[in-house]
Design a protein around this motif. Structure first.
Motif, PDB file in Angstrom:
ATOM      1  N   SER A   1       0.584  -1.000   0.325  1.00  0.00           N
ATOM      2  CA  SER A   1       0.162   0.101  -0.540  1.00  0.00           C
ATOM      3  C   SER A   1       1.007   0.682  -0.241  1.00  0.00           C
ATOM      4  CB  SER A   1      -1.285  -0.100   1.142  1.00  0.00           C
ATOM      5  OG  SER A   1       0.281  -0.046   2.750  1.00  0.00           O
ATOM      6  N   ARG A   2       0.234   1.929  -0.273  1.00  0.00           N
ATOM      7  CA  ARG A   2       0.583   4.102  -0.001  1.00  0.00           C
ATOM      8  C   ARG A   2       0.486   4.607   1.450  1.00  0.00           C
ATOM      9  NH1 ARG A   2      -0.033   5.513  -6.414  1.00  0.00           N
ATOM     10  NH2 ARG A   2      -1.784   4.535  -6.027  1.00  0.00           N
ATOM     11  N   ASP A   3       1.116   5.311   1.274  1.00  0.00           N
ATOM     12  CA  ASP A   3       0.412   6.413   2.246  1.00  0.00           C
ATOM     13  C   ASP A   3      -0.310   7.152   1.402  1.00  0.00           C
ATOM     14  OD1 ASP A   3       1.218   5.387   5.123  1.00  0.00           O
ATOM     15  OD2 ASP A   3       3.207   5.803   5.083  1.00  0.00           O
ATOM     16  N   ALA A   4      -1.856   7.644   1.429  1.00  0.00           N
ATOM     17  CA  ALA A   4      -2.446   9.145   1.552  1.00  0.00           C
ATOM     18  C   ALA A   4      -1.127   9.839   2.102  1.00  0.00           C
ATOM     19  CB  ALA A   4      -3.856   9.170   1.901  1.00  0.00           C
ATOM     20  N   PRO A   5      -1.420  10.783   0.941  1.00  0.00           N
ATOM     21  CA  PRO A   5      -0.834  12.991   1.483  1.00  0.00           C
ATOM     22  C   PRO A   5      -1.552  12.565   2.985  1.00  0.00           C
ATOM     23  CG  PRO A   5      -1.506  12.400  -0.507  1.00  0.00           C
ATOM     24  CD  PRO A   5      -2.123  11.455  -0.634  1.00  0.00           C
ATOM     25  N   PRO A   6      -0.878  12.996   4.075  1.00  0.00           N
ATOM     26  CA  PRO A   6      -1.845  13.545   4.662  1.00  0.00           C
ATOM     27  C   PRO A   6      -2.340  15.378   4.382  1.00  0.00           C
ATOM     28  CG  PRO A   6       1.321  13.925   4.937  1.00  0.00           C
ATOM     29  CD  PRO A   6       0.304  13.284   3.658  1.00  0.00           C
ATOM     30  N   SER A   7      -2.878  15.715   5.408  1.00  0.00           N
ATOM     31  CA  SER A   7      -3.573  17.781   5.267  1.00  0.00           C
ATOM     32  C   SER A   7      -2.320  17.540   5.402  1.00  0.00           C
ATOM     33  CB  SER A   7      -4.804  17.431   7.147  1.00  0.00           C
ATOM     34  OG  SER A   7      -5.450  16.544   6.541  1.00  0.00           O
ATOM     35  N   ASP A   8      -1.251  17.853   5.919  1.00  0.00           N
ATOM     36  CA  ASP A   8      -0.549  18.641   6.109  1.00  0.00           C
ATOM     37  C   ASP A   8       0.322  18.914   4.339  1.00  0.00           C
ATOM     38  OD1 ASP A   8       0.195  16.881   6.857  1.00  0.00           O
ATOM     39  OD2 ASP A   8       1.377  17.613   9.144  1.00  0.00           O
ATOM     40  N   ALA A   9       0.249  18.727   3.952  1.00  0.00           N
ATOM     41  CA  ALA A   9       1.744  17.539   3.710  1.00  0.00           C
ATOM     42  C   ALA A   9       1.185  19.065   2.263  1.00  0.00           C
ATOM     43  CB  ALA A   9       1.397  17.038   2.701  1.00  0.00           C
ATOM     44  N   GLU A  10       2.104  19.567   1.553  1.00  0.00           N
ATOM     45  CA  GLU A  10       2.522  20.265   0.380  1.00  0.00           C
ATOM     46  C   GLU A  10       1.090  20.181  -0.782  1.00  0.00           C
ATOM     47  OE1 GLU A  10       5.779  20.871  -2.158  1.00  0.00           O
ATOM     48  OE2 GLU A  10       7.393  21.103  -0.423  1.00  0.00           O
ATOM     49  N   PRO A  11       0.232  21.742  -1.020  1.00  0.00           N
ATOM     50  CA  PRO A  11      -1.019  21.676  -1.546  1.00  0.00           C
ATOM     51  C   PRO A  11      -0.642  21.955  -2.597  1.00  0.00           C
ATOM     52  CG  PRO A  11      -0.451  23.341  -0.976  1.00  0.00           C
ATOM     53  CD  PRO A  11       0.664  22.845  -0.617  1.00  0.00           C
ATOM     54  N   ASP A  12      -0.430  20.243  -3.664  1.00  0.00           N
ATOM     55  CA  ASP A  12      -0.213  20.266  -5.299  1.00  0.00           C
ATOM     56  C   ASP A  12      -1.309  19.408  -4.726  1.00  0.00           C
ATOM     57  OD1 ASP A  12       0.135  16.949  -5.142  1.00  0.00           O
ATOM     58  OD2 ASP A  12       2.554  16.980  -3.863  1.00  0.00           O
ATOM     59  N   PRO A  13      -1.800  19.777  -6.854  1.00  0.00           N
ATOM     60  CA  PRO A  13      -2.958  19.063  -6.984  1.00  0.00           C
ATOM     61  C   PRO A  13      -3.176  17.937  -6.798  1.00  0.00           C
ATOM     62  CG  PRO A  13      -2.025  20.397  -8.443  1.00  0.00           C
ATOM     63  CD  PRO A  13      -0.803  20.315  -7.848  1.00  0.00           C
ATOM     64  N   GLU A  14      -2.081  17.062  -7.206  1.00  0.00           N
ATOM     65  CA  GLU A  14      -2.381  15.690  -7.555  1.00  0.00           C
ATOM     66  C   GLU A  14      -2.441  14.636  -5.844  1.00  0.00           C
ATOM     67  OE1 GLU A  14       0.855  12.951  -8.577  1.00  0.00           O
ATOM     68  OE2 GLU A  14       1.049  14.826 -10.787  1.00  0.00           O
ATOM     69  N   ALA A  15      -1.911  15.537  -4.625  1.00  0.00           N
ATOM     70  CA  ALA A  15      -2.544  14.831  -3.114  1.00  0.00           C
ATOM     71  C   ALA A  15      -3.147  15.883  -2.709  1.00  0.00           C
ATOM     72  CB  ALA A  15      -1.387  15.675  -2.424  1.00  0.00           C
ATOM     73  N   ARG A  16      -3.664  16.454  -2.955  1.00  0.00           N
ATOM     74  CA  ARG A  16      -5.668  17.267  -3.405  1.00  0.00           C
ATOM     75  C   ARG A  16      -6.253  16.241  -3.116  1.00  0.00           C
ATOM     76  NH1 ARG A  16      -4.677  21.787  -3.958  1.00  0.00           N
ATOM     77  NH2 ARG A  16      -5.577  22.252  -6.437  1.00  0.00           N
ATOM     78  N   LEU A  17      -6.180  15.969  -4.727  1.00  0.00           N
ATOM     79  CA  LEU A  17      -7.060  15.011  -5.811  1.00  0.00           C
ATOM     80  C   LEU A  17      -6.853  13.686  -4.840  1.00  0.00           C
ATOM     81  CD1 LEU A  17      -8.553  13.744  -8.210  1.00  0.00           C
ATOM     82  CD2 LEU A  17      -6.190  13.053  -8.513  1.00  0.00           C
ATOM     83  N   ILE A  18      -5.823  12.651  -4.511  1.00  0.00           N
ATOM     84  CA  ILE A  18      -6.446  11.790  -3.440  1.00  0.00           C
ATOM     85  C   ILE A  18      -6.793  11.627  -2.299  1.00  0.00           C
ATOM     86  CG2 ILE A  18      -4.811   9.965  -2.275  1.00  0.00           C
ATOM     87  CD1 ILE A  18      -2.231  10.736  -4.476  1.00  0.00           C
ATOM     88  N   ARG A  19      -6.601  12.803  -1.940  1.00  0.00           N
ATOM     89  CA  ARG A  19      -7.126  13.080  -0.218  1.00  0.00           C
ATOM     90  C   ARG A  19      -8.679  13.662  -0.200  1.00  0.00           C
ATOM     91  NH1 ARG A  19      -3.078  16.265   0.525  1.00  0.00           N
ATOM     92  NH2 ARG A  19      -3.981  18.182   0.676  1.00  0.00           N
ATOM     93  N   ASP A  20      -9.192  14.245  -1.626  1.00  0.00           N
ATOM     94  CA  ASP A  20     -10.632  14.637  -1.346  1.00  0.00           C
ATOM     95  C   ASP A  20     -11.454  13.034  -2.143  1.00  0.00           C
ATOM     96  OD1 ASP A  20     -10.013  16.784  -0.806  1.00  0.00           O
ATOM     97  OD2 ASP A  20     -10.364  18.151  -3.047  1.00  0.00           O
ATOM     98  N   ALA A  21     -10.789  12.543  -3.173  1.00  0.00           N
ATOM     99  CA  ALA A  21     -11.564  11.613  -3.409  1.00  0.00           C
ATOM    100  C   ALA A  21     -12.133  10.411  -2.816  1.00  0.00           C
ATOM    101  CB  ALA A  21     -10.409  10.275  -5.284  1.00  0.00           C
ATOM    102  N   ILE A  22     -10.852  10.034  -1.338  1.00  0.00           N
ATOM    103  CA  ILE A  22     -10.822   9.269  -0.616  1.00  0.00           C
ATOM    104  C   ILE A  22     -11.912   9.882   0.132  1.00  0.00           C
ATOM    105  CG2 ILE A  22     -10.401   7.977   1.889  1.00  0.00           C
ATOM    106  CD1 ILE A  22      -7.191   8.293  -0.336  1.00  0.00           C
ATOM    107  N   ARG A  23     -11.601  11.181   1.058  1.00  0.00           N
ATOM    108  CA  ARG A  23     -12.889  11.681   1.958  1.00  0.00           C
ATOM    109  C   ARG A  23     -13.933  11.828   1.097  1.00  0.00           C
ATOM    110  NH1 ARG A  23      -8.736  16.329   3.665  1.00  0.00           N
ATOM    111  NH2 ARG A  23      -7.414  15.368   4.606  1.00  0.00           N
ATOM    112  N   ASN A  24     -14.411  11.990   0.138  1.00  0.00           N
ATOM    113  CA  ASN A  24     -15.727  12.112  -0.516  1.00  0.00           C
ATOM    114  C   ASN A  24     -16.098  11.430  -1.790  1.00  0.00           C
ATOM    115  OD1 ASN A  24     -15.231  14.677   0.947  1.00  0.00           O
ATOM    116  ND2 ASN A  24     -14.467  15.750  -0.867  1.00  0.00           N
ATOM    117  N   GLY A  25     -15.472  10.073  -1.832  1.00  0.00           N
ATOM    118  CA  GLY A  25     -16.077   8.896  -3.142  1.00  0.00           C
ATOM    119  C   GLY A  25     -15.656   9.635  -4.456  1.00  0.00           C
ATOM    120  N   SER A  26     -15.076  10.683  -4.037  1.00  0.00           N
ATOM    121  CA  SER A  26     -14.955  12.156  -5.568  1.00  0.00           C
ATOM    122  C   SER A  26     -13.985  12.965  -5.758  1.00  0.00           C
ATOM    123  CB  SER A  26     -16.228  10.987  -6.935  1.00  0.00           C
ATOM    124  OG  SER A  26     -17.072  12.176  -6.645  1.00  0.00           O
ATOM    125  N   ALA A  27     -13.438  12.590  -7.083  1.00  0.00           N
ATOM    126  CA  ALA A  27     -13.041  14.381  -7.122  1.00  0.00           C
ATOM    127  C   ALA A  27     -12.517  14.538  -8.629  1.00  0.00           C
ATOM    128  CB  ALA A  27     -11.737  14.215  -6.119  1.00  0.00           C
TER     129      ALA A  27
END
Length: 298
Positions: free
Chosen positions: A41-67
């Motif tokens: 597995s890979r660790d999802a980017p933490p909330s305090d990670a640099e706000p790059d678009p890919e990290a935000r995409l991964i977090r949003d897709a996991i939290r919200n179901g889609s992004a």
């Protein structure tokens, strides 16, 4: 619409140890359920990670179901599930729209002696151009003796190009930053297609034990029927790594053949390397094999 599912097809980079010139290698790490889930597995980017678009995409897709995200290619391709707050998630994407854009290369010269008078202050640039030049200013690298020192790629939508003073026509030859003028070159201007991707997350397992059970159910095989020299290879692999110095290493080849007979069980399988979950003498191992010089035999 095109749908691509991101499955367990490519693992974390395999351990490339100091014997990189070896014809082949094998390492076998004993794993608990938690260890096995961590390997796969890979660790999802933490909330305090640099706000790059890919990290935000991964977090949003996991939290919200889609992004959704727009780009020239899908930014998160097939790879391991993401571990997030104790659970494991696969991502799949669907292409839902396209539009045309302009791709350019932007370069800056940090030590030019003669700078064109056709210049503009960085703060006076349109926002789209400041964003495109953000990686170049302020200067972050020691200048070379001559010529352009650093370049970046940028993509402008049609609406952004309409507001730009650099694309598609370069209106200024230099940018003034903190009182110093630097030549800027715009090159390789060409059309590209931007695609909008919708990523959807799916729960693979709710905890590491459940994920490890899945991995074992789908991938585990038992390593056996080894001769004495092959057992010596495995013994060394379970205590670190074993390196085959040449393709004449029949013991390594014999072990490799046992694993390659289970290509369909591999968690990762590539042309020159692979990763397996294997039971040997009652212990479960995560096995990484590299066999670049042995591939002609398969």
């Amino acid at each position: 619409m095109r749908r691509h599912h991101l499955v367990l097809a490519a693992l974390l980079p395999l351990v490339l140890l100091t014997g990189c010139s070896a014809a082949g290698s094998i390492s076998m790490d004993p794993v608990s359920n938690a260890d096995l889930a961590d390997h796969a597995s890979r660790d999802a980017p933490p909330s305090d990670a640099e706000p790059d678009p890919e990290a935000r995409l991964i977090r949003d897709a996991i939290r919200n179901g889609s992004a959704t995200i727009e780009g020239r290619s899908a930014p998160v391709e097939a790879d391991l599930p993401f571990a997030y707050r104790g659970s494991y998630y696969d991502l799949s994407w669907t292409a839902i729209g396209e539009r045309e854009a302009t791709s350019v290369d932007l370069e800056a010269d940090y030590n030019a002696s003669n700078v064109s008078a056709n210049r503009i202050a960085y703060d006076d640039l349109p926002e789209v151009d400041r964003r495109a030049l953000d990686a170049l200013f302020p200067p972050r690298h020691d200048p070379r003796a001559d010529g352009y020192d650093l370049g970046v790629g940028a993509t402008y939508t049609d609406a952004e190009a309409d507001r730009s003073v650099l694309v598609p026509t370069q209106e200024y030859d230099a940018v003034v930053y903190d009182g110093d003028a630097y030549p800027v070159r715009v090159s390789d201007v060409h059309p590209v297609t931007l695609t909008t991707y919708r990523y959807t997350s799916t729960v693979v397992a709710n905890d590491s034990d459940a994920y490890a059970r899945q991995l074992k159910d789908e991938h585990l095989f038992t390593l056996g029927d080894l001769n004495e020299s092959e057992r010596a290879v495995v013994s060394e692999a379970t205590n670190g790594s074993y390196y085959a110095e040449s393709t004449d290493d029949s013991a390594f080849r014999g072990v490799l053949e046992r694993f390659r007979a289970h290509d369909g069980d591999a968690v990762q399988y590539e042309e020159t390397r692979g990763s397996w979950v294997v039971r040997y003498n009652g212990t479960v191992y995560w096995a990484d094999l590299s066999y670049a010089q042995f591939t002609d035999e398969y």
